[in-house]
Enzyme design. Structure first.
Site, PDB file in Angstrom:
ATOM      1  CG  HIS A 204      -2.175  -0.926   0.800  1.00 26.76           C
ATOM      2  ND1 HIS A 204      -2.217  -2.242   1.154  1.00 26.76           N
ATOM      3  CD2 HIS A 204      -3.287  -0.686   0.061  1.00 26.76           C
ATOM      4  CE1 HIS A 204      -3.323  -2.784   0.673  1.00 26.76           C
ATOM      5  NE2 HIS A 204      -3.994  -1.856   0.008  1.00 26.76           N
ATOM      6  NE  ARG A 311      -6.322   0.834  -2.315  1.00 27.64           N
ATOM      7  CZ  ARG A 311      -5.889   0.892  -3.575  1.00 27.64           C
ATOM      8  NH1 ARG A 311      -5.808   2.053  -4.190  1.00 27.64           N
ATOM      9  NH2 ARG A 311      -5.526  -0.203  -4.214  1.00 27.64           N
ATOM     10  NE  ARG A 348     -11.000  -1.149  -0.180  1.00 27.24           N
ATOM     11  CZ  ARG A 348      -9.758  -1.440  -0.556  1.00 27.24           C
ATOM     12  NH1 ARG A 348      -9.555  -2.400  -1.437  1.00 27.24           N
ATOM     13  NH2 ARG A 348      -8.735  -0.785  -0.077  1.00 27.24           N
ATOM     14  CD  GLU A 451      -9.708  -7.538  -1.948  1.00 24.75           C
ATOM     15  OE1 GLU A 451      -8.764  -6.911  -2.449  1.00 24.75           O
ATOM     16  OE2 GLU A 451     -10.400  -7.062  -1.024  1.00 24.75           O
ATOM     17  CG  ASN A 474      -3.279  -4.422  -6.101  1.00 27.88           C
ATOM     18  OD1 ASN A 474      -2.877  -4.537  -7.249  1.00 27.88           O
ATOM     19  ND2 ASN A 474      -3.798  -3.294  -5.639  1.00 27.88           N
ATOM     20  CG  ASP A 475      -5.376  -7.981  -1.229  1.00 28.05           C
ATOM     21  OD1 ASP A 475      -4.290  -8.219  -0.688  1.00 28.05           O
ATOM     22  OD2 ASP A 475      -6.088  -7.008  -0.930  1.00 28.05           O
ATOM     23  NE  ARG A 485      -1.182  -5.523  -1.695  1.00 27.98           N
ATOM     24  CZ  ARG A 485      -2.390  -4.967  -1.787  1.00 27.98           C
ATOM     25  NH1 ARG A 485      -3.467  -5.670  -1.501  1.00 27.98           N
ATOM     26  NH2 ARG A 485      -2.522  -3.729  -2.189  1.00 27.98           N
ATOM     27  CB  CYS A 522     -10.465  -1.536  -8.552  1.00 25.03           C
ATOM     28  SG  CYS A 522     -10.741  -2.710  -7.226  1.00 25.03           S
TER      29      CYS A 522
HETATM   30  C1  PEP Z   1      -6.560  -5.007  -4.590  1.00 24.91           C
HETATM   31  O1  PEP Z   1      -6.327  -5.829  -3.710  1.00 24.91           O
HETATM   32  O2  PEP Z   1      -6.262  -5.202  -5.789  1.00 24.91           O
HETATM   33  C2  PEP Z   1      -7.198  -3.720  -4.272  1.00 24.91           C
HETATM   34  C3  PEP Z   1      -7.592  -2.897  -5.208  1.00 24.91           C
HETATM   35  O3  PEP Z   1      -7.317  -3.399  -2.957  1.00 24.91           O
HETATM   36  P1  PEP Z   1      -6.081  -2.929  -2.084  1.00 24.91           P
HETATM   37  O4  PEP Z   1      -4.905  -2.715  -3.001  1.00 24.91           O
HETATM   38  O5  PEP Z   1      -6.446  -1.694  -1.370  1.00 24.91           O
HETATM   39  O6  PEP Z   1      -5.866  -4.100  -1.163  1.00 24.91           O
HETATM   40 MG    MG Z   2      -7.237  -5.571  -1.781  1.00 30.58          MG
END
Ligand code: PEP
Ligand code: MG
Length: 588
Positions: A204, A311, A348, A451, A474-475, A485, A522
């Site tokens: 993040h 977020r 979210r 995710e 991402n997750d 990550r 996203c």
């Molecule tokens: C993701 O996990 O791809 C996402 C958009 O949420 P975050 O990056 O805030 O975990």
């Molecule tokens: Mg996420």
């Protein structure tokens, strides 16, 4: 001598500037620039602290009991000597005079310089004196914090004020680690680039940094040790390389590349208000990811047609346990909705936990303090369901904001059908409470983030309940491949092209299409132009990304033909090496 440090590229372009090292002091240190007319009073503060500490040491010395070992008195003499030594007092004064650093920052900058000099000493005895200088500086910092009558704010908060100073040289930030919420404070600061020792490409911290749209490198392991305060540094955000003390010829090359990338940006900027429609006439929705309502104007400016991911957890972080109440949240969501002028805003629900702990803690500290893996713990919807009162409060705040424009609710990290049921119960109760209180709200769609692999595997069942889904790649990558990550040591295994990841992604897009429900991506893949055609080929028509990425993705969309792309996708998905298959075909 020039050195190169390798890390992970997270934000494109080239930055050239002097290093501002955020030292990891045991005392929280204020960092801000002082105006020319404040330089003298800042030096006065330093002098006053020095005099007070000198008195303190003298008092300690005179209070030493007669039987105390002689070394103790000698040590206090060493501290007194260090306190008055020019390498500390004069040099610190120069940081204030020449760089306009506030006194605390100047002191910690000079401590960095001295600590390195001590580290390089051959003589063991002298080398050990580093601890003494650290103690002296710490005494000075404590003295200054005490006379300011408050605990000093953390570095990042104070650095937010850095934009007020127009110093001569551009500055780049170098830190071992910066927590995501702290990174947010740098958004409107003077830094033209930054480097951290730790962090993965989709941590993040990296995501917030990318949203700042300045060249950045994370996971550059030794950077904060190898780079010195005030060193000239080149940050190559395309290659993930940091060059310290570059030679004139290297500098010239990078200046040229910087000009080229500025020109490229200006070219892309012209696409801002062009509708995103493919060559074969398919409209594509390009939305923005935001962290705070204040980011909404940048989203509009970039040409985004709505917010695909707000977020909301950034409203909750680093508040020392004092969470935002319903009205405060409502105002923040309403501000974002109003700023988007009728365009949809997807909010979210809070996603704290993992590398976004509620309390101020960097990823590195998190790792050290929590032996367990927080990415698999009480995060996102799990935390919300564990705090039902807080969750309903957030839902009420979001619903109330829907009275001002089009709002969607997005639920992070859903994996169990039991969670789905609880979410809808909570939404129903929040609505009933608003009805009882006479609050207005409009129809709000509720969607789930896909995710966790479980959600992608049983996507059909999720689609029966939710109005839409949004894939958090991402997750999804983190959990599919079992790669933290935020951990740079396994970042080479964090692979968006992995066939398992692409399989889950395409299955989700296809299932949503078949169910007639909207699907968005996203995660960072949505803003990475390396994946634009592939995602279009899978049938994706809605992408949400940092505002700064919208034009580049749009350029790809404008040049794409979805019919041709669709014919190629099966081969890529079936391949052992989808990246090669996809790019090989593309160049043929
Ligand atoms: C993701 O996990 O791809 C996402 C958009 O949420 P975050 O990056 O805030 O975990
Ligand atoms: Mg996420």
């Amino acid at each position: 001598m020039s050195i190169q440090i390798f890390g992970l590229p997270i934000s494109r372009g080239v930055a050239i500037g002097r290093a501002v090292l955020i030292a990891s002091s045991r005392v929280d240190v204020d960092h801000y620039f002082v105006a020319e007319e404040q330089v003298e009073s800042e030096i006065g503060r330093l002098r006053a602290a020095r005099d007070a500490v000198a008195e303190e040491i003298l008092a300690l010395k005179s209070d030493l009991p007669a039987e105390a070992p002689a070394e103790l008195a000698a040590l206090l003499d060493v501290h007194l000597m260090l306190l008055h030594d020019d390498t500390l007092s004069e040099a610190t004064k120069q940081w204030i005079e020449q760089r306009h650093y506030n006194a605390e920052w100047a002191l910690s900058a000079q401590l960095e310089v001295l600590a390195r000099q001590f580290d390089e000493m051959e003589d063991d005895y002298l080398r050990e004196r580093k601890a003494d200088i650290e103690q002296v500086v710490e005494r000075l910092l404590r003295q200054m914090a005490a006379s300011a009558g408050r605990g000093a704010p953390a570095a990042a908060e104070a650095l937010a004020g850095a934009r007020d100073f127009g110093g001569a040289d551009p500055l780049v930030l170098v830190a071992s680690d910066v927590a995501p919420a702290d990174m947010l404070h740098f958004k409107r600061s003077v830094f033209t680039g930054f480097v951290t020792d730790v962090g993965g490409r989709t941590s993040h911290t990296a995501i917030v940094a990318r949203s700042m749209d300045i060249p950045a490198v994370v996971g550059a392991r030794e950077a904060s040790r190898l780079i010195r305060q005030d060193d000239w540094v080149v940050i190559d955000g395309d290659a993930g390389v940091v060059i310290v003390d570059p030679s004139p010829i290297v500098l010239e090359e990078y200046r040229f590349r910087r000009r080229q990338s500025e020109l490229e940006r200006a070219r892309l900027d012209r696409l801002r208000h062009t509708p995103a429609v493919t060559l074969d006439g398919v409209p594509v929705e390009l939305l923005a990811n935001i962290e705070l309502p204040g980011d909404a104007p940048a989203a509009l400016e970039a040409g985004a047609v709505g917010v695909g991911l707000f977020r909301s957890e950034f409203l909750f972080l680093n508040r020392g346990g004092d969470l935002p109440g319903e009205d405060e949240q409502y105002e923040a969501y309403r501000d974002a909705v109003l700023a988007m002028r009728g365009l949809p805003v997807t909010i979210r629900t809070v996603d704290v936990g993992a590398d976004k702990p509620l309390e101020r803690m960097s990823a590195q500290e998190l790792r050290h303090e929590h032996g367990l893996n927080p990415a698999l713990g009480l995060r996102a919807i799990r935390w919300s369901l564990a705090e039902p009162g807080m969750f309903r409060q957030q839902l009420r705040a979001i619903l109330r904001a829907s009275a001002h424009g089009k709002v969607r609710i997005l639920i992070p990290m859903v994996a169990h059908l039991g969670e789905v049921r609880q979410v809808f119960e909570a939404v129903a109760r929040a609505k009933a409470q608003l009805d009882d209180g006479g609050f207005a709200y409009s129809r709000v769609e509720v969607g789930a983030m896909v995710e966790v692999p479980a959600a992608a595997v049983m996507i059909d069942r999720f689609l029966r309940h939710f109005d839409y889904v949004s894939v958090g790649t991402n997750d999804l990558i983190q959990y599919t491949l079992a790669i933290d990550r935020a951990d740079e040591s396994v970042s080479h295994l964090y692979d968006p092209w992995h066939p398992a990841v692409l399989g889950l992604l395409s299955r989700t897009i296809e299932a949503a299409g078949a169910a007639g429900k909207p699907v968005c991506v996203c995660g960072e893949m949505a803003g990475d132009t390396a994946f634009t055609e592939l995602l279009l080929a899978m049938g994706l028509r809605s992408f949400s990304m940092h505002p700064a990425r919208v034009s580049a993705v749009k350029q790809r969309v404008l040049r794409a033909d979805t019919r041709q792309l669709a014919q190629r996708v099966r081969a890529a998905l079936d391949s052992d090496d989808p990246a090669l298959e996809w790019s090989g075909r593309r160049s043929s």
